[in-house]
Design a protein around this motif. Structure first.
Motif, PDB file in Angstrom:
ATOM      1  N   LEU A 126     -10.901  10.306 -12.792  1.00 36.06           N
ATOM      2  CA  LEU A 126     -10.416   8.833 -12.520  1.00 36.06           C
ATOM      3  C   LEU A 126     -11.233   7.927 -13.251  1.00 36.06           C
ATOM      4  O   LEU A 126     -11.122   6.779 -13.636  1.00 36.06           O
ATOM      5  CB  LEU A 126     -10.419   8.838 -10.925  1.00 36.06           C
ATOM      6  N   HIS A 148     -12.981  12.603  -9.300  1.00 34.61           N
ATOM      7  CA  HIS A 148     -13.931  11.531  -9.206  1.00 34.61           C
ATOM      8  C   HIS A 148     -14.415  11.218 -10.887  1.00 34.61           C
ATOM      9  O   HIS A 148     -14.133  10.229 -11.314  1.00 34.61           O
ATOM     10  CB  HIS A 148     -15.258  11.345  -8.588  1.00 34.61           C
ATOM     11  N   LEU A 200      -5.533   6.786  -3.857  1.00 33.35           N
ATOM     12  CA  LEU A 200      -6.145   7.685  -3.177  1.00 33.35           C
ATOM     13  C   LEU A 200      -7.400   7.244  -2.239  1.00 33.35           C
ATOM     14  O   LEU A 200      -7.902   8.093  -1.540  1.00 33.35           O
ATOM     15  CB  LEU A 200      -6.883   8.668  -4.415  1.00 33.35           C
ATOM     16  N   SER A 201      -7.497   6.009  -2.215  1.00 30.60           N
ATOM     17  CA  SER A 201      -8.465   5.270  -1.405  1.00 30.60           C
ATOM     18  C   SER A 201      -8.032   5.145  -0.112  1.00 30.60           C
ATOM     19  O   SER A 201      -8.751   4.910   0.951  1.00 30.60           O
ATOM     20  CB  SER A 201      -9.159   3.931  -1.943  1.00 30.60           C
ATOM     21  N   GLN A 202      -6.782   5.261   0.094  1.00 37.78           N
ATOM     22  CA  GLN A 202      -6.117   4.868   1.542  1.00 37.78           C
ATOM     23  C   GLN A 202      -6.640   6.055   2.195  1.00 37.78           C
ATOM     24  O   GLN A 202      -6.677   7.296   1.993  1.00 37.78           O
ATOM     25  CB  GLN A 202      -4.644   4.950   1.103  1.00 37.78           C
ATOM     26  N   ALA A 203      -6.781   5.836   3.489  1.00 39.71           N
ATOM     27  CA  ALA A 203      -7.412   6.876   4.562  1.00 39.71           C
ATOM     28  C   ALA A 203      -6.301   8.113   4.558  1.00 39.71           C
ATOM     29  O   ALA A 203      -5.133   7.778   4.536  1.00 39.71           O
ATOM     30  CB  ALA A 203      -7.562   6.046   5.961  1.00 39.71           C
ATOM     31  N   GLU A 215     -13.413  17.787  -5.516  1.00 41.69           N
ATOM     32  CA  GLU A 215     -13.568  16.103  -5.536  1.00 41.69           C
ATOM     33  C   GLU A 215     -14.354  15.449  -6.606  1.00 41.69           C
ATOM     34  O   GLU A 215     -13.897  14.537  -7.052  1.00 41.69           O
ATOM     35  CB  GLU A 215     -14.282  15.747  -3.971  1.00 41.69           C
ATOM     36  N   GLN A 246       0.854  -1.125  -0.128  1.00 40.38           N
ATOM     37  CA  GLN A 246      -0.134  -0.006   0.029  1.00 40.38           C
ATOM     38  C   GLN A 246       0.997   1.395   0.059  1.00 40.38           C
ATOM     39  O   GLN A 246       0.491   2.170  -0.678  1.00 40.38           O
ATOM     40  CB  GLN A 246      -0.919  -0.134   1.336  1.00 40.38           C
ATOM     41  N   TRP A 299      -4.493  12.678  -2.322  1.00 42.97           N
ATOM     42  CA  TRP A 299      -5.745  13.019  -2.400  1.00 42.97           C
ATOM     43  C   TRP A 299      -6.150  14.601  -2.285  1.00 42.97           C
ATOM     44  O   TRP A 299      -6.722  15.260  -2.729  1.00 42.97           O
ATOM     45  CB  TRP A 299      -6.685  12.104  -1.694  1.00 42.97           C
ATOM     46  N   THR A 307      -6.416   5.691  -8.223  1.00 41.79           N
ATOM     47  CA  THR A 307      -7.506   5.287  -7.622  1.00 41.79           C
ATOM     48  C   THR A 307      -7.334   4.612  -6.280  1.00 41.79           C
ATOM     49  O   THR A 307      -7.588   4.932  -5.113  1.00 41.79           O
ATOM     50  CB  THR A 307      -8.787   4.538  -8.217  1.00 41.79           C
ATOM     51  N   ALA A 308      -6.539   3.383  -6.353  1.00 43.41           N
ATOM     52  CA  ALA A 308      -6.189   2.601  -5.146  1.00 43.41           C
ATOM     53  C   ALA A 308      -5.318   3.461  -4.143  1.00 43.41           C
ATOM     54  O   ALA A 308      -5.874   3.244  -2.968  1.00 43.41           O
ATOM     55  CB  ALA A 308      -5.379   1.231  -5.539  1.00 43.41           C
TER      56      ALA A 308
END
Lengths: 183, 183
Positions: B133, B130, B92-95, B126, B48, B100, B89-90
């Motif tokens: 992406l 989105h 930016l999905s991280q907390a 945002e 990650q 992001w 995307t993967a």
């Protein structure tokens, strides 16, 4: 007992919800059904076709009397299934996806209330679908990462509410924008 | 020769471009570098963290003097790499992803031209990220499926142009919308 296409879809969705999208393999579906993998291909052409059918079955239930209701309900449907947004994104990425057409037409229809012309409504509809899918893919990825790394906190519920409200505000901006491009 | 974090990132990006995101594994990176997998973890905490660093390195190059230029340039960066949109995307999905935050701030800054307040600009930023992406993930998925199934046609170039123009029209709708929510 005769294997049906419905058995395959039902089993695939159960495996999706239990193990996630990456582990919803044709081999595992066959094993769960107690058949050889080749038996599946009498009913579905390949894994892509199965993914398309599952996404179509999810989206069939989508309704709403306004654009914002469609946005909220699409998100709800995607959240019902583990990796729901990722599976539907994969399905809609297929060339000439009938579900993509059906979905964007539903949104474009709801956008009639804005008075915008068809071409602007179509673009706004695609933008809205990308927004819902994108937001939900990220939220589901994040939830899964938190499960893996055990960094999950007590305010998960709050975060989801926040994402929903950001999503609806984003949708409102798109709706306000498409009103502006009205001839 | 001493293994560095840069070597790991460079090799990972080469494997990404050659084999795609799903096959960019820590094992393969180690093998390519001629080290044991454990050696990588002196430099990156886990996969990650590596994905986050790669995405950060891609996004560092993003600039543009207007919102639409940022949209077009972000898409270009994502298209430079195989599965570029999926990897970003993967990441930016991280907390609490710093990338992001950085990315949406760039868009929110460019949106100052609309006169909208900070909160509306943040939501619009945002929404724009989105949109870029989402559009690009779908286009790259589709291109890959076409490679796999050899249904690729002569008008690929046309399709990509179409996607770019839909994307920019979608962005224009968002920009027009955020102007409307100005106090």
């Amino acid at each position: 007992m005769q294997l049906t296409r419905e058995d395959i879809i039902t089993t695939a969705v159960k495996l999706l919800n239990t193990y996630g999208f990456a582990d919803m393999t044709m081999r595992r579906i066959a094993t769960t059904l107690g058949v050889v993998p080749g038996a599946l291909y009498w009913h579905v052409a390949n894994k892509q076709a199965l993914i398309a059918e599952i996404a179509a079955s999810f989206i069939t239930d989508l309704d709403g009397s306004s654009t914002l209701e469609l946005v909220a309900n699409l998100r709800k449907i995607l959240l019902t299934h583990r990796d729901g947004a990722e599976l539907v994104t994969a399905a809609l990425s297929q060339a000439d996806s009938p579900t993509w057409t059906q979905l964007t037409e539903k949104f474009a229809d709801a956008l009639r209330e804005t008075g915008a012309d068809e071409s602007a409504r179509r673009i706004a509809a695609e933008t809205l679908v990308h927004l819902v899918l994108g937001t939900t893919v990220m939220d589901q990825n994040r939830a899964q990462l938190e499960d893996l790394t055990k960094t999950s906190t007590a305010d998960d519920a709050d975060e989801s509410t926040f994402a929903d409200s950001s999503l609806l505000q984003g949708a409102e901006i798109i709706i306000a924008g498409v009103r502006q491009v009205t001839p």
